[in-house]
Design an enzyme around this catalytic site. Structure first.
Site, PDB file in Angstrom:
ATOM      1  N   ALA A  53       0.841  -1.244   0.079  1.00 28.53           N
ATOM      2  CA  ALA A  53      -0.089   0.138  -0.284  1.00 28.53           C
ATOM      3  C   ALA A  53       0.930   1.214   0.092  1.00 28.53           C
ATOM      4  O   ALA A  53       2.176   1.124   0.387  1.00 28.53           O
ATOM      5  CB  ALA A  53      -0.843  -0.044   1.152  1.00 28.53           C
ATOM      6  N   GLU A  60      -0.697  -9.197  -0.424  1.00 27.17           N
ATOM      7  CA  GLU A  60      -2.046  -9.605  -0.068  1.00 27.17           C
ATOM      8  C   GLU A  60      -2.862  -9.524  -1.414  1.00 27.17           C
ATOM      9  O   GLU A  60      -3.726 -10.398  -1.607  1.00 27.17           O
ATOM     10  CB  GLU A  60      -2.766  -8.552   0.908  1.00 27.17           C
ATOM     11  CG  GLU A  60      -2.081  -8.486   2.077  1.00 27.17           C
ATOM     12  CD  GLU A  60      -2.577  -7.619   2.949  1.00 27.17           C
ATOM     13  OE1 GLU A  60      -2.353  -6.314   2.805  1.00 27.17           O
ATOM     14  OE2 GLU A  60      -3.031  -7.945   4.260  1.00 27.17           O
ATOM     15  N   GLY A  78       0.421  -4.875   1.220  1.00 29.16           N
ATOM     16  CA  GLY A  78      -0.721  -4.811   0.279  1.00 29.16           C
ATOM     17  C   GLY A  78      -0.364  -5.728  -1.016  1.00 29.16           C
ATOM     18  O   GLY A  78      -1.222  -6.058  -1.582  1.00 29.16           O
ATOM     19  N   GLU A 118       4.760  -4.771   7.387  1.00 28.92           N
ATOM     20  CA  GLU A 118       3.852  -4.112   7.886  1.00 28.92           C
ATOM     21  C   GLU A 118       4.523  -3.739   9.489  1.00 28.92           C
ATOM     22  O   GLU A 118       4.248  -2.638   9.960  1.00 28.92           O
ATOM     23  CB  GLU A 118       2.429  -4.537   8.151  1.00 28.92           C
ATOM     24  CG  GLU A 118       1.671  -4.159   6.740  1.00 28.92           C
ATOM     25  CD  GLU A 118       1.966  -5.323   5.785  1.00 28.92           C
ATOM     26  OE1 GLU A 118       2.774  -6.227   5.901  1.00 28.92           O
ATOM     27  OE2 GLU A 118       0.829  -5.373   4.791  1.00 28.92           O
TER      28      GLU A 118
HETATM   29  N1  DAK Z   1       4.631   3.412  -0.720  1.00 29.61           N
HETATM   30  C1  DAK Z   1       4.826   4.361  -1.536  1.00 29.61           C
HETATM   31  N2  DAK Z   1       5.970   4.578  -2.297  1.00 29.61           N
HETATM   32  C2  DAK Z   1       6.854   3.517  -2.286  1.00 29.61           C
HETATM   33  C3  DAK Z   1       6.629   2.275  -1.665  1.00 29.61           C
HETATM   34  C4  DAK Z   1       5.302   2.123  -1.035  1.00 29.61           C
HETATM   35  N3  DAK Z   1       5.037   1.056  -0.468  1.00 29.61           N
HETATM   36  N4  DAK Z   1       7.552   1.421  -1.971  1.00 29.61           N
HETATM   37  C5  DAK Z   1       8.448   1.970  -2.837  1.00 29.61           C
HETATM   38  N5  DAK Z   1       8.065   3.332  -2.972  1.00 29.61           N
HETATM   39  C6  DAK Z   1       8.704   4.285  -3.821  1.00 29.61           C
HETATM   40  C7  DAK Z   1       9.976   4.736  -2.975  1.00 29.61           C
HETATM   41  O1  DAK Z   1       9.687   5.767  -1.975  1.00 29.61           O
HETATM   42  C8  DAK Z   1      10.867   5.564  -4.190  1.00 29.61           C
HETATM   43  O2  DAK Z   1      10.175   6.630  -4.456  1.00 29.61           O
HETATM   44  P1  DAK Z   1      10.904   7.938  -4.747  1.00 29.61           P
HETATM   45  O3  DAK Z   1      11.700   7.962  -3.269  1.00 29.61           O
HETATM   46  O4  DAK Z   1      11.905   7.603  -5.746  1.00 29.61           O
HETATM   47  O5  DAK Z   1      10.074   9.219  -4.999  1.00 29.61           O
HETATM   48  C9  DAK Z   1      10.504   4.494  -5.172  1.00 29.61           C
HETATM   49  O6  DAK Z   1       9.278   3.946  -4.819  1.00 29.61           O
HETATM   50  C10 DAK Z   1      11.410   3.506  -5.338  1.00 29.61           C
HETATM   51  O7  DAK Z   1      12.037   2.850  -4.066  1.00 29.61           O
HETATM   52  P2  DAK Z   1      13.025   2.697  -3.511  1.00 29.61           P
HETATM   53  O8  DAK Z   1      14.167   3.828  -3.868  1.00 29.61           O
HETATM   54  O9  DAK Z   1      12.921   2.542  -2.154  1.00 29.61           O
HETATM   55  O10 DAK Z   1      13.700   1.255  -4.005  1.00 29.61           O
HETATM   56  P3  DAK Z   1      14.822   0.263  -3.434  1.00 29.61           P
HETATM   57  O11 DAK Z   1      15.185  -0.601  -4.590  1.00 29.61           O
HETATM   58  O12 DAK Z   1      15.815   0.971  -2.732  1.00 29.61           O
HETATM   59  O13 DAK Z   1      13.909  -0.493  -2.252  1.00 29.61           O
HETATM   60  C11 DAK Z   1      11.849  -1.663  -1.536  1.00 29.61           C
HETATM   61  C12 DAK Z   1      12.731  -1.135  -2.620  1.00 29.61           C
HETATM   62  C13 DAK Z   1      10.727  -2.293  -1.948  1.00 29.61           C
HETATM   63  C14 DAK Z   1      12.792  -2.635  -0.501  1.00 29.61           C
HETATM   64  C15 DAK Z   1      11.721  -0.342  -0.751  1.00 29.61           C
HETATM   65  O14 DAK Z   1      10.957   0.742  -1.819  1.00 29.61           O
HETATM   66  C16 DAK Z   1      10.790  -0.592   0.399  1.00 29.61           C
HETATM   67  O15 DAK Z   1      10.938  -0.964   1.468  1.00 29.61           O
HETATM   68  N6  DAK Z   1       9.438   0.116   0.144  1.00 29.61           N
HETATM   69  C17 DAK Z   1       8.439  -0.169   1.028  1.00 29.61           C
HETATM   70  C18 DAK Z   1       7.920  -1.792   1.053  1.00 29.61           C
HETATM   71  C19 DAK Z   1       6.807  -1.956   2.086  1.00 29.61           C
HETATM   72  O16 DAK Z   1       7.096  -1.479   3.421  1.00 29.61           O
HETATM   73  N7  DAK Z   1       5.600  -2.034   2.095  1.00 29.61           N
HETATM   74  C20 DAK Z   1       4.495  -2.458   2.769  1.00 29.61           C
HETATM   75  C21 DAK Z   1       3.799  -1.299   2.882  1.00 29.61           C
HETATM   76  S1  DAK Z   1       2.669  -1.365   4.074  1.00 29.61           S
HETATM   77  C22 DAK Z   1      -4.565  -1.508   5.579  1.00 29.61           C
HETATM   78  C23 DAK Z   1      -4.628  -2.707   4.900  1.00 29.61           C
HETATM   79  C24 DAK Z   1      -3.430  -2.885   4.282  1.00 29.61           C
HETATM   80  C25 DAK Z   1      -2.199  -2.038   4.389  1.00 29.61           C
HETATM   81  C26 DAK Z   1      -2.496  -0.911   5.207  1.00 29.61           C
HETATM   82  C27 DAK Z   1      -3.514  -0.723   5.922  1.00 29.61           C
HETATM   83  N8  DAK Z   1      -5.721  -1.444   6.394  1.00 29.61           N
HETATM   84  C28 DAK Z   1      -6.765  -2.211   6.398  1.00 29.61           C
HETATM   85  C29 DAK Z   1      -5.907  -0.026   6.999  1.00 29.61           C
HETATM   86  C30 DAK Z   1      -1.125  -2.087   3.978  1.00 29.61           C
HETATM   87  C31 DAK Z   1      -0.100  -2.027   4.137  1.00 29.61           C
HETATM   88  C32 DAK Z   1       1.222  -2.063   3.376  1.00 29.61           C
HETATM   89  O17 DAK Z   1       1.309  -2.596   2.352  1.00 29.61           O
END
Ligand code: DAK
Length: 260
Positions: free
Chosen positions: A66, A114, A111, A134
């Site tokens: 997400a 998921e 997400g 998460e």
């Molecule tokens: N959201 C927004 N932007 C993201 C992103 C994300 N999840 N993942 C990557 N990006 C963006 C980065 O910010 C970066 O943008 P700029 O800084 O260039 O503007 C661009 O994509 C490239 O990413 P990186 O520069 O970080 O790329 P790397 O190769 O260095 O790293 C990575 C890749 C996948 C390891 C890293 O980007 C990373 O850790 N990303 C976050 C992954 C993550 O934590 N995903 C889980 C998100 S939480 C809910 C239901 C569901 C959910 C929530 C609530 N409710 C029922 C309320 C779900 C939650 C989630 O999914």
């Protein structure tokens, strides 16, 4: 169908739906979720859409979760609406008659994983990395991840993956039964399309009812599941596809199914 964040291509009934936001690693923001929900609804009622493949644009990601930047600014009410919207998409995939295959070409996190788990099965490339980060953000999976993963691989491995927030490789995901097959990155989509085309060529009413029996049967006792299966099986005998499929076998020819 025109969407800002989705590419949709239909080749003889095999629809490839690509989430196209590579600058954010295809992260799911509200707009993407709205478009996904709308696209899935339209495809479900499009007789020309027989099987759907969901994949991510670019070299790096299926869906990196997400959208954290959007979520960071949300009020409690907006967070609730966002959750409901995401859950609608996940439930839509489970409820729709059309089979949906995830082709996981890179990061499938939070997400994103998921979303893949909401599909009927997953193919992955050797580059895929899967996980639930998460807990590193102070939250937990909320689009059905705890439920779908634990049902798929059992609670112990689901606990490990979700409690640690670690990523696993495609090979480990294969060994754990999260993904069905792993392919070289350049082969992944072709292999998914090959399987989708095989499904598109069989009796799709049988496929739709089998999907229904499997998904709903998992929430029933075995006896109720058997009873449900038998009633769906009986319904198929009122269809033209059943007559055609069996007549074609007897006549030693290829069946031509119409989905009626
Ligand atoms: N959201 C927004 N932007 C993201 C992103 C994300 N999840 N993942 C990557 N990006 C963006 C980065 O910010 C970066 O943008 P700029 O800084 O260039 O503007 C661009 O994509 C490239 O990413 P990186 O520069 O970080 O790329 P790397 O190769 O260095 O790293 C990575 C890749 C996948 C390891 C890293 O980007 C990373 O850790 N990303 C976050 C992954 C993550 O934590 N995903 C889980 C998100 S939480 C809910 C239901 C569901 C959910 C929530 C609530 N409710 C029922 C309320 C779900 C939650 C989630 O999914």
């Amino acid at each position: 169908m025109e969407f800002k964040n989705l590419l949709i291509e239909n080749a003889e009934g095999v629809v490839t739906l690509t989430i196209n936001r590579p600058q954010a690693l295809n992260a799911l923001n509200s707009e993407v979720l709205t478009e996904l929900g709308s696209a899935l609804y339209q495809l479900e009622y499009d007789p020309g859409a027989k099987v759907i493949i969901i994949t991510g644009a670019g070299e790096k990601a299926f869906v990196a979760g997400a959208d954290i930047k959007e979520m960071a600014e949300m009020s409690s009410y907006e967070g609730h609406r966002f959750a409901v919207k995401g859950q609608h998409v996940m439930m839509a995939m489970e409820k729709m008659k059309t089979p949906v295959i995830a082709a996981v070409n890179g990061f499938a996190l939070g997400g994103g994983l998921e979303l893949a788990l909401g599909c009927d099965f997953i193919y992955a490339s050797t580059k895929a990395r899967l996980g639930f980060p998460e807990v590193t953000l102070g939250i937990m999976p909320g689009f059905g991840g705890t439920q779908n993963l634990a049902r798929l691989i059992g609670p112990n491995r689901a606990n490990e993956l979700i409690f640690t927030g670690r990523m696993i490789t495609a090979e480990k995901a294969l060994a754990w039964g999260i993904v069905n097959e792993v392919f070289a990155p350049e082969e992944l989509l072709d292999k998914a399309k090959e399987t989708a085309a095989a499904i598109a060529g069989v009796g799709l009413l049988g496929v739709a009812y089998a999907k229904d029996a499997i998904a709903n049967g998992l929430n029933m006792t075995k006896e109720d599941g058997f009873r449900y299966e038998a009633s769906l099986f009986g319904v198929l005998f009122a269809t033209e596809d059943q007559k055609e499929g069996m007549a074609a076998f007897v006549d030693k020819r290829k069946a031509v199914f119409t989905g009626k």
